[in-house]
Design a protein around this motif. Structure first.
Motif, mmCIF file in Angstrom:
data_model
loop_
_atom_site.group_PDB
_atom_site.id
_atom_site.type_symbol
_atom_site.label_atom_id
_atom_site.label_comp_id
_atom_site.label_asym_id
_atom_site.label_seq_id
_atom_site.Cartn_x
_atom_site.Cartn_y
_atom_site.Cartn_z
ATOM 1 N N LEU A 161 0.816 -1.212 0.000
ATOM 2 C CA LEU A 161 0.000 0.000 0.000
ATOM 3 C C LEU A 161 0.853 1.267 0.000
ATOM 4 O O LEU A 161 0.604 2.203 -0.756
ATOM 5 C CB LEU A 161 -0.945 0.002 1.207
ATOM 6 N N ASN A 162 1.848 1.316 0.876
ATOM 7 C CA ASN A 162 2.700 2.497 0.965
ATOM 8 C C ASN A 162 3.942 2.271 0.116
ATOM 9 O O ASN A 162 4.944 1.741 0.573
ATOM 10 C CB ASN A 162 3.078 2.765 2.434
ATOM 11 N N TYR A 163 3.830 2.654 -1.138
ATOM 12 C CA TYR A 163 4.907 2.377 -2.087
ATOM 13 C C TYR A 163 5.693 3.649 -2.406
ATOM 14 O O TYR A 163 5.223 4.766 -2.227
ATOM 15 C CB TYR A 163 4.339 1.783 -3.374
ATOM 16 N N GLU A 164 6.914 3.437 -2.868
ATOM 17 C CA GLU A 164 7.771 4.554 -3.272
ATOM 18 C C GLU A 164 8.569 4.160 -4.509
ATOM 19 O O GLU A 164 8.766 2.968 -4.779
ATOM 20 C CB GLU A 164 8.741 4.932 -2.133
ATOM 21 N N LYS A 165 9.024 5.171 -5.227
ATOM 22 C CA LYS A 165 9.905 4.911 -6.364
ATOM 23 C C LYS A 165 11.267 4.476 -5.842
ATOM 24 O O LYS A 165 11.661 4.838 -4.737
ATOM 25 C CB LYS A 165 10.056 6.165 -7.235
ATOM 26 N N ILE A 166 11.988 3.718 -6.655
ATOM 27 C CA ILE A 166 13.327 3.290 -6.281
ATOM 28 C C ILE A 166 14.323 3.913 -7.261
ATOM 29 O O ILE A 166 14.111 3.893 -8.479
ATOM 30 C CB ILE A 166 13.443 1.740 -6.274
ATOM 31 N N PRO A 167 15.399 4.512 -6.754
ATOM 32 C CA PRO A 167 16.417 5.070 -7.664
ATOM 33 C C PRO A 167 17.079 3.953 -8.469
ATOM 34 O O PRO A 167 17.330 2.862 -7.951
ATOM 35 C CB PRO A 167 17.423 5.738 -6.710
ATOM 36 N N THR A 168 17.353 4.226 -9.733
ATOM 37 C CA THR A 168 18.048 3.252 -10.572
ATOM 38 C C THR A 168 19.475 3.061 -10.058
ATOM 39 O O THR A 168 20.133 4.024 -9.665
ATOM 40 C CB THR A 168 18.077 3.748 -12.028
ATOM 41 N N GLY A 169 19.930 1.803 -10.037
ATOM 42 C CA GLY A 169 21.296 1.552 -9.577
ATOM 43 C C GLY A 169 21.556 0.076 -9.364
ATOM 44 O O GLY A 169 20.753 -0.783 -9.741
ATOM 45 N N LYS A 170 22.706 -0.216 -8.758
ATOM 46 C CA LYS A 170 23.091 -1.590 -8.413
ATOM 47 C C LYS A 170 22.672 -1.850 -6.971
ATOM 48 O O LYS A 170 22.938 -1.026 -6.082
ATOM 49 C CB LYS A 170 24.601 -1.773 -8.547
ATOM 50 N N TYR A 171 22.026 -2.999 -6.753
ATOM 51 C CA TYR A 171 21.546 -3.342 -5.414
ATOM 52 C C TYR A 171 21.871 -4.795 -5.094
ATOM 53 O O TYR A 171 21.925 -5.644 -5.991
ATOM 54 C CB TYR A 171 20.026 -3.164 -5.326
ATOM 55 N N ARG A 172 22.089 -5.045 -3.808
ATOM 56 C CA ARG A 172 22.076 -6.436 -3.349
ATOM 57 C C ARG A 172 20.625 -6.907 -3.424
ATOM 58 O O ARG A 172 19.713 -6.191 -3.001
ATOM 59 C CB ARG A 172 22.614 -6.529 -1.925
ATOM 60 N N VAL A 173 20.427 -8.102 -3.970
ATOM 61 C CA VAL A 173 19.072 -8.577 -4.245
ATOM 62 C C VAL A 173 18.846 -9.927 -3.562
ATOM 63 O O VAL A 173 19.727 -10.796 -3.570
ATOM 64 C CB VAL A 173 18.838 -8.714 -5.770
ATOM 65 N N VAL A 174 17.652 -10.071 -2.985
ATOM 66 C CA VAL A 174 17.237 -11.347 -2.406
ATOM 67 C C VAL A 174 16.027 -11.848 -3.198
ATOM 68 O O VAL A 174 15.042 -11.124 -3.347
ATOM 69 C CB VAL A 174 16.863 -11.203 -0.911
ATOM 70 N N PHE A 175 16.132 -13.061 -3.716
ATOM 71 C CA PHE A 175 15.031 -13.657 -4.457
ATOM 72 C C PHE A 175 14.200 -14.541 -3.527
ATOM 73 O O PHE A 175 14.750 -15.374 -2.786
ATOM 74 C CB PHE A 175 15.544 -14.523 -5.612
ATOM 75 N N SER A 176 12.881 -14.364 -3.574
ATOM 76 C CA SER A 176 12.000 -15.291 -2.875
ATOM 77 C C SER A 176 12.128 -16.663 -3.536
ATOM 78 O O SER A 176 12.591 -16.773 -4.681
ATOM 79 C CB SER A 176 10.547 -14.814 -2.950
ATOM 80 N N PRO A 177 11.726 -17.742 -2.849
ATOM 81 C CA PRO A 177 11.789 -19.072 -3.471
ATOM 82 C C PRO A 177 11.051 -19.133 -4.806
ATOM 83 O O PRO A 177 11.556 -19.696 -5.780
ATOM 84 C CB PRO A 177 11.125 -19.974 -2.421
ATOM 85 N N ILE A 199 17.310 -16.724 -1.696
ATOM 86 C CA ILE A 199 18.640 -16.700 -2.299
ATOM 87 C C ILE A 199 19.152 -15.260 -2.362
ATOM 88 O O ILE A 199 18.493 -14.390 -2.942
ATOM 89 C CB ILE A 199 18.615 -17.291 -3.732
ATOM 90 N N TRP A 200 20.325 -15.017 -1.773
ATOM 91 C CA TRP A 200 20.926 -13.681 -1.751
ATOM 92 C C TRP A 200 21.967 -13.552 -2.862
ATOM 93 O O TRP A 200 22.861 -14.391 -2.983
ATOM 94 C CB TRP A 200 21.620 -13.425 -0.409
ATOM 95 N N VAL A 201 21.840 -12.503 -3.668
ATOM 96 C CA VAL A 201 22.777 -12.233 -4.773
ATOM 97 C C VAL A 201 23.475 -10.902 -4.494
ATOM 98 O O VAL A 201 22.818 -9.914 -4.137
ATOM 99 C CB VAL A 201 22.028 -12.193 -6.121
ATOM 100 N N ASP A 202 24.787 -10.888 -4.680
ATOM 101 C CA ASP A 202 25.589 -9.735 -4.273
ATOM 102 C C ASP A 202 25.141 -8.442 -4.929
ATOM 103 O O ASP A 202 24.942 -7.434 -4.257
ATOM 104 C CB ASP A 202 27.067 -10.000 -4.596
ATOM 105 N N GLU A 203 24.928 -8.472 -6.273
ATOM 106 C CA GLU A 203 24.613 -7.204 -6.932
ATOM 107 C C GLU A 203 23.930 -7.452 -8.271
ATOM 108 O O GLU A 203 24.360 -8.292 -9.063
ATOM 109 C CB GLU A 203 25.900 -6.415 -7.159
ATOM 110 N N LEU A 204 22.840 -6.727 -8.511
ATOM 111 C CA LEU A 204 22.150 -6.772 -9.792
ATOM 112 C C LEU A 204 21.681 -5.348 -10.124
ATOM 113 O O LEU A 204 21.499 -4.509 -9.224
ATOM 114 C CB LEU A 204 20.925 -7.700 -9.743
ATOM 115 N N SER A 205 21.440 -5.104 -11.405
ATOM 116 C CA SER A 205 20.966 -3.791 -11.845
ATOM 117 C C SER A 205 19.456 -3.702 -11.675
ATOM 118 O O SER A 205 18.724 -4.557 -12.167
ATOM 119 C CB SER A 205 21.327 -3.564 -13.309
ATOM 120 N N VAL A 206 19.011 -2.659 -11.006
ATOM 121 C CA VAL A 206 17.580 -2.403 -10.834
ATOM 122 C C VAL A 206 17.282 -1.042 -11.431
ATOM 123 O O VAL A 206 17.916 -0.029 -11.095
ATOM 124 C CB VAL A 206 17.172 -2.438 -9.346
ATOM 125 N N THR A 207 16.305 -1.017 -12.335
ATOM 126 C CA THR A 207 15.908 0.226 -12.986
ATOM 127 C C THR A 207 14.558 0.673 -12.440
ATOM 128 O O THR A 207 13.578 -0.055 -12.552
ATOM 129 C CB THR A 207 15.798 0.031 -14.520
#
Length: 446
Positions: A220-236, A436-444
């Motif tokens: 419900l309370n959403y925000e924009k995310i700045p484009t960049g490289k992020y550590r990413v966690v994937f749900s199963p 699953i934790w991944v060190d870095e991926l590009s998020v736009t």
């Protein structure tokens, strides 16, 4: 549908009359009831009985013909055998499919009893109650536009002219809920959950309701995310959907067709972080859609695919196994062409690391819950992906829903960038997998 013994007897008699010496038959039957509701009223009720039989025949020149039918009475079976025999003279001359060398090997002994099907009225009552509870749980939840409660009885069989005879049957029940919000001045937000079990009594309807509610409200309370490289966690669910999109990595038929990221020489190479191990395990105790044999009658089994980051095996049919000088793995589907596919992924930690990560204390981490548009955003032969997703940006353990964003990368690089495989596994429709934790991926961002 006739019993496997009756089918075998009828098929043998028809083959003798036609002078056919070599044939096999694979069939399946599904008896399904499903319901959907809309604002407290029944919206859709479906009941269906579907059956399909595939017949393969080899002629004296050892070329093969194939046909499919839904008619398994003696006349229909004889017509299918005759049609497949006639087609066999137009079959391929090289790498002709053959019986699996394991078509008569004993199967794993598993207890898979069918559950009695509940009346449609009971399904509707349960689903109407769940929809009402979900809509009333939060003022922002306006509707549950997509939902479904289903129960199925499934039967498979295989037989051939050399005496192979296999049959199995089991039941499944499943529920799907998709909640949608409407708030003035805000974009509609949505989330979904799914549960599956061997019968309606054991189906975790409350868990599905709770997960749908928590996810929907959290967006419900959403925000924009700045484009960049992020550590990413994937749900199963997200990780398994990505793994499935690049399953050509392990598919022996895709490798032979040169439609894979792997080659026959890839076995034994490091393709992922040593922290990751993956198996295809049709016999996993958590797999409710268990299958003890494939379309060629080969027994299914646990097949190691990635062991501590090393590519350790491929999924085979009888034909690909022969060309690879390997054993079939029980992953064949017979049709106009024999194809290969996974049954049930089991993802788990390979090597362990002293470093622990937790979503409760994570900072500036993107948690991806669900990936979209895999049909168009995945370049399976290049290994790249660019996919919109639902998820949250986590700051010091606090989750903020991401309004709209895309994650992109190279799948093989992603596998090598895994820094943590959580210990707790979660059951999904496609397999068992932890976060699953991944060190870095590009998020736009938007």
């Amino acid at each position: 549908m006739p019993t496997i013994h009756e089918l075998a007897t009828q098929a043998k008699a028809a083959a003798d009359r036609l002078g056919i010496r070599k044939f096999d038959i694979y069939g399946s039957a599904v008896d399904e009831t499903s319901v959907k509701v809309d604002q407290g009223k029944p919206d859709q009720v479906k009941a269906s009985q579907r059956s399909s039989v595939t017949v393969r025949v080899w002629n004296e020149e050892n070329t093969m013909g194939i046909t499919s039918t839904t008619d398994v009475d003696p006349n229909g079976l004889e017509l299918a055998l005759k049609t497949a025999y006639e087609a066999s003279f137009f079959g391929v001359k090289e790498n002709v499919p053959d019986f699996s060398p394991e078509a008569t090997v004993p199967l794993a002994k598993l207890i898979t009893e069918k559950a009695p099907q509940a009346p449609v009225a009971d399904l509707l009552e349960k689903l109407i109650g769940v929809e009402k509870e979900l809509v009333e749980a939060h003022p922002a939840i306006a509707s549950v536009p997509y939902n479904g409660l289903a129960q199925r009885d499934i039967d498979h069989f295989y037989l051939n002219s050399e005496g192979a005879s296999r049959t199995e049957g089991y039941s499944l029940s499943s529920i799907y809920l998709y909640g949608k919000t409407e708030e003035e001045g805000k974009k509609p937000r949505s989330a979904s959950a799914f549960r599956i079990s061997r019968n309606l009594e054991e189906l975790d309807i409350d868990g599905c309701l709770k997960e749908t509610l928590e996810k929907t409200v959290s967006h419900l309370n959403y925000e924009k995310i700045p484009t960049g490289k992020y550590r990413v966690v994937f749900s199963p669910e997200a990780f398994l959907s990505l793994l499935g999109a690049f399953s050509n990595l392990f598919n022996a038929q895709s490798i032979l067709d040169k439609q894979s990221l792997s080659t026959p020489e890839s076995v034994g190479t490091q393709i992922a972080s040593p922290l990751l191990s993956v198996c295809d395990d049709a016999l996993h105790p958590e797999n409710v859609a268990i299958s003890t044999f494939d379309g060629e009658g080969t027994p299914t089994r646990k097949v190691p695919l990635i062991t501590e980051g090393v590519l350790s095996g491929f999924l085979h049919s009888a034909g690909t196994a022969k060309r690879f000088n390997a054993q079939p793995t029980g992953n064949a589907n017979i049709g106009a062409k024999v194809t290969v596919s996974p049954h049930f992924y089991h993802v788990f930690a390979g090597q362990f690391t002293d470093q622990d990560y937790s979503l409760d204390t994570a900072d500036n981490v993107v948690l991806i819950d669900d990936l979209h548009a895999l049909h168009s955003g995945v370049q399976a032969l290049q290994g790249s992906f660019s996919l919109p997703f639902d998820g949250w940006l986590i700051h010091q353990g606090k989750r903020t829903s991401i309004e709209s964003a895309t994650v992109a990368g190279d799948f093989l690089e992603l596998l090598k960038s895994i820094i943590y495989v959580e210990k707790e596994a979660h059951l999904t429709p496609g397999g068992v997998c932890p976060y699953i934790w991944v060190d870095e991926l590009s998020v736009t961002g938007e």
